[in-house]
Design a protein around this motif. Structure first.
Motif, mmCIF file in Angstrom:
data_model
loop_
_atom_site.group_PDB
_atom_site.id
_atom_site.type_symbol
_atom_site.label_atom_id
_atom_site.label_comp_id
_atom_site.label_asym_id
_atom_site.label_seq_id
_atom_site.Cartn_x
_atom_site.Cartn_y
_atom_site.Cartn_z
ATOM 1 N N MET A 1 -2.055 -152.692 -37.341
ATOM 2 C CA MET A 1 -0.840 -153.236 -36.723
ATOM 3 C C MET A 1 0.350 -153.050 -37.656
ATOM 4 O O MET A 1 0.228 -153.204 -38.862
ATOM 5 C CB MET A 1 -1.029 -154.729 -36.430
ATOM 6 C CG MET A 1 0.120 -155.314 -35.662
ATOM 7 S SD MET A 1 -0.015 -157.095 -35.506
ATOM 8 C CE MET A 1 0.347 -157.622 -37.186
ATOM 9 N N ILE A 2 1.444 -152.719 -37.070
ATOM 10 C CA ILE A 2 2.668 -152.551 -37.839
ATOM 11 C C ILE A 2 3.630 -153.671 -37.476
ATOM 12 O O ILE A 2 3.862 -153.947 -36.307
ATOM 13 C CB ILE A 2 3.309 -151.181 -37.542
ATOM 14 C CG1 ILE A 2 2.373 -150.074 -38.024
ATOM 15 C CG2 ILE A 2 4.674 -151.060 -38.202
ATOM 16 C CD1 ILE A 2 2.892 -148.701 -37.732
ATOM 17 N N GLU A 3 4.118 -154.320 -38.484
ATOM 18 C CA GLU A 3 5.136 -155.344 -38.255
ATOM 19 C C GLU A 3 6.507 -154.713 -38.410
ATOM 20 O O GLU A 3 6.785 -154.052 -39.405
ATOM 21 C CB GLU A 3 4.966 -156.486 -39.253
ATOM 22 C CG GLU A 3 3.678 -157.271 -39.035
ATOM 23 C CD GLU A 3 3.491 -158.361 -40.067
ATOM 24 O OE1 GLU A 3 4.477 -159.062 -40.348
ATOM 25 O OE2 GLU A 3 2.374 -158.480 -40.588
ATOM 26 N N VAL A 4 7.330 -154.913 -37.411
ATOM 27 C CA VAL A 4 8.680 -154.355 -37.417
ATOM 28 C C VAL A 4 9.668 -155.511 -37.397
ATOM 29 O O VAL A 4 9.517 -156.446 -36.601
ATOM 30 C CB VAL A 4 8.916 -153.450 -36.187
ATOM 31 C CG1 VAL A 4 10.305 -152.828 -36.231
ATOM 32 C CG2 VAL A 4 7.843 -152.366 -36.104
ATOM 33 N N THR A 5 10.639 -155.442 -38.275
ATOM 34 C CA THR A 5 11.676 -156.471 -38.296
ATOM 35 C C THR A 5 13.001 -155.856 -37.883
ATOM 36 O O THR A 5 13.429 -154.846 -38.438
ATOM 37 C CB THR A 5 11.807 -157.078 -39.702
ATOM 38 O OG1 THR A 5 10.530 -157.596 -40.101
ATOM 39 C CG2 THR A 5 12.830 -158.205 -39.710
ATOM 40 N N SER A 33 3.547 -145.079 -41.985
ATOM 41 C CA SER A 33 2.496 -144.169 -41.574
ATOM 42 C C SER A 33 1.308 -144.990 -41.085
ATOM 43 O O SER A 33 1.030 -146.073 -41.613
ATOM 44 C CB SER A 33 2.098 -143.287 -42.757
ATOM 45 O OG SER A 33 0.979 -142.507 -42.439
ATOM 46 N N VAL A 34 0.596 -144.459 -40.087
ATOM 47 C CA VAL A 34 -0.520 -145.188 -39.502
ATOM 48 C C VAL A 34 -1.514 -144.149 -38.979
ATOM 49 O O VAL A 34 -1.141 -143.009 -38.699
ATOM 50 C CB VAL A 34 -0.008 -146.123 -38.377
ATOM 51 C CG1 VAL A 34 0.508 -145.343 -37.193
ATOM 52 C CG2 VAL A 34 -1.071 -147.119 -37.950
ATOM 53 N N SER A 35 -2.786 -144.535 -38.845
ATOM 54 C CA SER A 35 -3.792 -143.617 -38.306
ATOM 55 C C SER A 35 -3.663 -143.517 -36.792
ATOM 56 O O SER A 35 -3.316 -144.495 -36.123
ATOM 57 C CB SER A 35 -5.203 -144.108 -38.650
ATOM 58 O OG SER A 35 -5.444 -143.985 -40.026
ATOM 59 N N ALA A 36 -3.963 -142.332 -36.284
ATOM 60 C CA ALA A 36 -3.906 -142.117 -34.843
ATOM 61 C C ALA A 36 -4.873 -143.038 -34.111
ATOM 62 O O ALA A 36 -5.877 -143.477 -34.662
ATOM 63 C CB ALA A 36 -4.217 -140.657 -34.527
ATOM 64 N N GLY A 37 -4.563 -143.291 -32.853
ATOM 65 C CA GLY A 37 -5.381 -144.187 -32.041
ATOM 66 C C GLY A 37 -4.519 -145.291 -31.484
ATOM 67 O O GLY A 37 -3.310 -145.113 -31.303
ATOM 68 N N LEU A 131 8.162 -143.101 -37.961
ATOM 69 C CA LEU A 131 6.770 -143.500 -38.103
ATOM 70 C C LEU A 131 5.897 -142.250 -38.032
ATOM 71 O O LEU A 131 5.934 -141.520 -37.048
ATOM 72 C CB LEU A 131 6.368 -144.477 -36.992
ATOM 73 C CG LEU A 131 4.903 -144.891 -36.994
ATOM 74 C CD1 LEU A 131 4.574 -145.745 -38.210
ATOM 75 C CD2 LEU A 131 4.550 -145.650 -35.710
ATOM 76 N N GLY A 132 5.124 -141.998 -39.066
ATOM 77 C CA GLY A 132 4.187 -140.895 -39.070
ATOM 78 C C GLY A 132 2.822 -141.356 -38.603
ATOM 79 O O GLY A 132 2.377 -142.443 -38.969
ATOM 80 N N VAL A 133 2.165 -140.547 -37.775
ATOM 81 C CA VAL A 133 0.808 -140.867 -37.321
ATOM 82 C C VAL A 133 -0.106 -139.761 -37.819
ATOM 83 O O VAL A 133 0.113 -138.579 -37.539
ATOM 84 C CB VAL A 133 0.750 -141.001 -35.793
ATOM 85 C CG1 VAL A 133 -0.684 -141.241 -35.325
ATOM 86 C CG2 VAL A 133 1.655 -142.138 -35.327
#
Ligand SMILES: [Cu+2]
Length: 136
Positions: A1-5, A33-37, A131-133
């Protein structure tokens, strides 16, 4: 999960005037950056104005913040993959009121994406972040 402010300096600082290009609003993500899915975004509005977060793909060679802005102060959000714009709720709504949280979950393929706020003038004011995936 990504927290965005989502942040802004409030309506008192909005007196840039026509043609002004003051960067006074922003989106800040807990990770770039986050893993795909399945990717979940949890958006907190820490500002004084209403905001939203929309996920758009970036094309090759295109950077965050480079989308053309129309005369209405908004960008073309055709092709958006997800939206968090409901106060204290999931998905699309009327906007995230100050001091509240919204969320959305979407499946993202590897690639580059841009999180943006498309309230009039907010993109120009700095409300975008890349955001990179990555491949899982
Ligand atoms: Cu905004």
């Amino acid at each position: 999960m990504i927290e965005v402010t989502a942040g802004d300096m409030g309506p008192g600082m909005m007196s840039g005037g026509p043609g002004g290009h003051m960067v006074m609003m922003r989106l800040q993500a807990s990770a770039n950056s986050v893993s795909a899915g399945q990717v979940s975004l949890l958006v907190f509005n820490a500002g004084a104005l209403t905001h939203e977060v929309i996920v758009l793909p970036l094309h090759a060679g295109q950077g965050a913040g480079e989308r053309p802005v129309g005369p209405d102060g908004r960008i073309d959000e055709t092709g958006s993959l997800a939206e968090a714009s409901q106060t204290c709720g999931p998905g699309a709504g009327e906007g995230i009121r100050p001091g509240t949280t919204a969320w959305t979950t979407t499946a993202l393929q590897p690639g580059r994406y841009e999180l943006i706020c498309n309230f009039p003038g907010h993109y120009t004011a700095g409300m975008y972040t890349e955001l990179g995936v990555t491949s899982p």
